[in-house]
Structures are given as C-alpha cells and as structure tokens.
Scaffold this motif. Structure first.
Motif, PDB file in Angstrom:
ATOM      1  N   SER A  56       0.813  -0.957   0.076  1.00 35.44           N
ATOM      2  CA  SER A  56      -0.274  -0.214  -0.209  1.00 35.44           C
ATOM      3  C   SER A  56       0.914   1.363  -0.250  1.00 35.44           C
ATOM      4  O   SER A  56       0.811   1.892  -0.768  1.00 35.44           O
ATOM      5  N   ARG A  95     -15.224   5.510  -9.526  1.00 37.07           N
ATOM      6  CA  ARG A  95     -14.967   4.264  -8.121  1.00 37.07           C
ATOM      7  C   ARG A  95     -14.438   2.904  -8.521  1.00 37.07           C
ATOM      8  O   ARG A  95     -14.404   1.581  -7.062  1.00 37.07           O
ATOM      9  N   ARG A 144     -11.820   1.895  -7.668  1.00 33.33           N
ATOM     10  CA  ARG A 144     -10.862   1.954  -6.607  1.00 33.33           C
ATOM     11  C   ARG A 144     -11.122   0.859  -6.188  1.00 33.33           C
ATOM     12  O   ARG A 144     -10.339  -0.222  -5.117  1.00 33.33           O
ATOM     13  N   ALA A 145     -12.364   0.776  -5.707  1.00 33.35           N
ATOM     14  CA  ALA A 145     -13.226  -0.583  -5.160  1.00 33.35           C
ATOM     15  C   ALA A 145     -12.600  -2.101  -5.592  1.00 33.35           C
ATOM     16  O   ALA A 145     -12.143  -2.978  -4.898  1.00 33.35           O
ATOM     17  N   ILE A 183      -9.707  -2.231  -3.499  1.00 32.39           N
ATOM     18  CA  ILE A 183     -10.098  -2.208  -1.754  1.00 32.39           C
ATOM     19  C   ILE A 183     -10.236  -4.059  -1.865  1.00 32.39           C
ATOM     20  O   ILE A 183      -9.818  -4.721  -0.863  1.00 32.39           O
ATOM     21  N   GLU A 239      -8.737  -6.400  -3.715  1.00 28.82           N
ATOM     22  CA  GLU A 239      -7.475  -6.956  -4.609  1.00 28.82           C
ATOM     23  C   GLU A 239      -6.561  -7.004  -2.804  1.00 28.82           C
ATOM     24  O   GLU A 239      -6.767  -8.566  -2.447  1.00 28.82           O
ATOM     25  N   SER A 240      -7.260  -5.926  -1.533  1.00 32.36           N
ATOM     26  CA  SER A 240      -6.470  -6.338  -0.533  1.00 32.36           C
ATOM     27  C   SER A 240      -7.096  -6.946   0.359  1.00 32.36           C
ATOM     28  O   SER A 240      -6.486  -7.832   0.969  1.00 32.36           O
ATOM     29  N   VAL A 241      -8.529  -7.024  -0.009  1.00 31.94           N
ATOM     30  CA  VAL A 241      -9.075  -7.704   1.214  1.00 31.94           C
ATOM     31  C   VAL A 241      -8.728  -9.652   0.999  1.00 31.94           C
ATOM     32  O   VAL A 241      -8.743  -9.633   2.013  1.00 31.94           O
TER      33      VAL A 241
END
Length: 65
Positions: A26, A43, A46-47, A50, A52-54
């Motif tokens: 990050s 959006r 960007r979603a 997020i 991907e990180s989760v």
C-alpha cells in the motif's frame, strides 16, 4: 506444549509477514492512487483495489491458520 507453542509462534510470524507485505504494497501504491484520482478514476477501479487487498488478507489469514 512445546510443540503447540512452536506452531503458534510460526503462525504469528506468518501473519506478521502478510501484514507487513500488505503495508509495503500500500505504501508503494500511494503515488499510483494519487495519479488515478488526479486523472478522474472511477469508484469501480478504486473498489477493485480494495477488493484485491481484502482477498490478499483473507488468503494470508487462511494459509496462516
């Protein structure tokens, strides 16, 4: 009990490694986020980042346990 403690320590180290990798990832993407926002990223894009990180967090937690 010694074996249980050793396994717990290995799992703790694995979780710490995954957390550290996510933090480094990050931090490296901060400039990318700034550029995307400046160019008017939607959006949805960007979603996706997020999500991907989760997913990486869940995969690391799953492999760690």
């Amino acid at each position: 009990m010694l074996l249980l403690g050793a396994v717990g320590l290995v799992l703790l180290i694995a979780c710490a490694n995954v957390a550290n990798l996510l933090l480094v990832r990050s931090a490296a993407r901060t400039q990318e986020f700034a550029i995307r926002l400046a160019l008017g990223a939607s959006r949805e894009s960007r979603a996706l980042l997020i999500i991907e990180s989760v997913l990486l967090s869940l995969a690391g937690g799953g492999w760690g346990s």
